[in-house]
Design an enzyme around this catalytic site. Structure first.
Site, mmCIF file in Angstrom:
data_model
loop_
_atom_site.group_PDB
_atom_site.id
_atom_site.type_symbol
_atom_site.label_atom_id
_atom_site.label_comp_id
_atom_site.label_asym_id
_atom_site.label_seq_id
_atom_site.Cartn_x
_atom_site.Cartn_y
_atom_site.Cartn_z
ATOM 1 C CB CYS A 57 2.388 19.237 43.739
ATOM 2 S SG CYS A 57 3.990 18.466 43.912
ATOM 3 C CD GLU A 94 -2.339 21.154 48.868
ATOM 4 O OE1 GLU A 94 -2.040 22.209 48.081
ATOM 5 O OE2 GLU A 94 -2.111 19.932 48.277
ATOM 6 C CG HIS A 123 1.200 20.226 48.594
ATOM 7 N ND1 HIS A 123 0.787 19.798 47.622
ATOM 8 C CD2 HIS A 123 3.266 19.427 48.612
ATOM 9 C CE1 HIS A 123 1.406 18.401 46.993
ATOM 10 N NE2 HIS A 123 2.382 18.488 47.804
#
Lengths: 295, 213
Positions: free
Chosen positions: B79, B189, B187
């Site tokens: 991002c 994560e 994302h």
């Protein structure tokens, strides 16, 4: 490939990206530009900063949409805006204006003394204030995607922020150690939804991001609340009520990143000019305390 | 064991560190240049690219990171990190793009305000089945890529964000790789699916093996 907007996950992930950063109160486009230049992760649009609301009295409401549009046009970082507690129409207007997050805030004059906004019905995420774990979980239960400890806005006094942050984190810590069979009683005592109490116990933290607000005036204040477990910092009056807002804002941003490094904190704290004057909590009549608004 | 530095100036660096450690990698936050010493790979997380960019310059991290990239250290931007890695950004603020390493042109906040942020199942052939559940938060889009850049994923249909993509009708590019550089507009994560982190650790192992030859 279906693209789903406004889901709980999408709303809760937005504040994750603000972590380790500073969200600054601004009342116009010029202040918003200064905030962005200083390294703010987002700006919060409101009619008057809390110190002025406290000084001038009267009813504090959502900002003029014209100002919010000007602020949105002035910066590329996320723009948040405040609505009054329970004022779901102000919230709908803010969502229609395309703000990135709504703060249902005790800093404004409450519109409803019994009910907060049902935040599940919105596509835009909400942040809400809390003084303790029960209040935080009630707001999350209503759909808040982010919590900030309330502190006492507009005072430049960190003592309430520390009290509320510690009360929330102590509450979380306690849930992680009580036996399973005590959880329903904990939920009852907290006045919090049982499922969220279970979730906090499993995660050992809130299921949403936790920021700190209400009284941050110096880089050291910002680092203090980060050390106490905050994910990031809201600064209201502390910047634009100080002698040199840009310089102070930059210093608070650096202190929030390097909160564990006293040498850097010493460096960024040097020669910032006068901080906001600040108010001793005992000097505020009880009925004028903002943190007591909401339940 | 691979040592991964995760830029920790602002944003969701903690989630990257947790995911990497769960995969057995050694991961640590990077806030100052000395914390880049001895890293085998670097991740630039999600957050605000303007904030990370300013703090990188302020604390002298920009040149050391460029140097690491120049010697072939695998680097992944998610991002905001993708924006910082891009060669060009069509709506950049002054001082950006900062690292100008990945041969792509990106647009910041390409999908609109947070209200337009979304999640979607994204087919990523390099990761195999099932599709990768991707969360886009005020995400960027890749508008064009250089000849050496491999497109790892595209958003099909809906919301075309660039002229070039509209003309080809192939959908918006949201994940790319160029040699030792990886970029994702979303994302990985935050979803608990470790496949992108495994993929990146594979890039790190490959780079280390090459160095030892």
């Amino acid at each position: 490939m279906e693209q789903q907007t406004g889901t709980l996950r999408v709303k809760r992930t937005f504040p994750e990206m603000l972590k380790g950063g500073v969200i600054m109160d601004v009342v116009n486009a010029e202040q918003a530009r200064i905030a962005e230049e200083s390294g703010a992760s987002a700006v919060m649009a409101l009619e008057r900063v809390p110190a002025d609301i406290r000084r001038d009295g009267g009813v504090a409401r959502m900002s003029d949409p014209e100002l919010i549009i000007q602020i949105k046009e002035a910066v590329t970082i996320p723009v948040m805006a405040k609505c009054r507690i329970g004022h779901f129409v102000e919230a709908e207007i803010l969502q229609a204006l395309g703000v990135d997050c709504i703060d249902e805030s005790e800093v404004l004059t409450p519109a409803d003394e019994a009910f907060h906004v049902n935040k599940h019905t919105f596509d835009v995420p909400f942040v809400c204030g809390a003084r303790d774990l029960g209040e935080a979980l009630r707001r999350i239960g209503e759909g808040a995607a982010m919590i900030r400890s309330k502190g006492e806005a507009g005072t430049g006094n960190i003592v309430e922020a520390v009290r509320h942050l510690r009360t929330i984190t102590d509450g979380i810590r306690k849930l992680t150690i009580v036996p399973e069979e005590e959880l329903m009683t904990e939920a009852k005592n907290l006045g919090a939804p049982y499922e969220l109490v279970r979730e906090v116990r499993a995660l050992k933290r809130l299921p949403v991001v936790l920021f700190c607000a209400g009284g941050v005036a110096t880089p050291a204040d910002a680092a203090l609340v980060m050390r106490l477990g905050s994910d990031g910092v809201f600064v209201g009056s502390g910047i634009f009520k100080s002698a040199d807002p840009l310089r102070r804002a930059k210093a608070i941003v650096k202190a929030t990143t390097h909160f564990e490094d006293p040498a850097i904190l010493a460096e960024v704290s040097r020669g910032l000019g006068e901080p906001m004057r600040g108010i001793e909590l005992g000097a505020i009549p009880e009925r004028e305390l903002m943190a007591a608004r909401g339940w | 064991m691979a040592r991964i530095g995760v830029l920790a100036l602002q944003g969701d660096f903690r989630e990257h560190i947790h995911t990497l450690r769960a995969l057995g990698a050694v991961a640590h936050p990077v806030r100052l240049p000395r914390e880049l010493d001895g890293v085998d790979g670097l991740i630039i997380p999600g957050g605000e690219s303007t904030v990370m960019g300013k703090l990188m310059v302020e604390y002298g991290l920009d040149q050391p990171v460029r140097d690491l990239i120049a010697v072939g250290t695998p680097t992944w931007g998610t991002c905001a990190g993708l924006i910082l890695l891009s060669r060009a950004t069509d709506n950049a603020l002054a001082g950006q793009p900062l690292l100008a390493a990945l041969d792509v042109r990106t647009r910041r906040n390409a999908f609109g305000p947070q209200r337009a942020s979304f999640e979607a199942d994204l087919p990523v052939p390099a990761l195999g089945d099932p599709p990768f559940h991707a969360v886009f938060i005020r995400g960027p889009a890749v508008l064009s890529v250089g000849a050496d850049v491999e497109v790892l994923a595209r958003l099909e249909n809906l919301r075309h964000t660039s002229e070039s993509n509209e003309s080809t009708g192939q959908g918006t590019i949201v994940a790319v790789r160029q040699g030792h550089l990886l970029g994702t507009a979303f994302h990985p994560e935050v979803t608990g699916d470790p496949r992108f982190h495994e993929y990146f650790l594979g890039m790190v192992r490959g780079a280390r093996a090459e160095q030892q030859m």
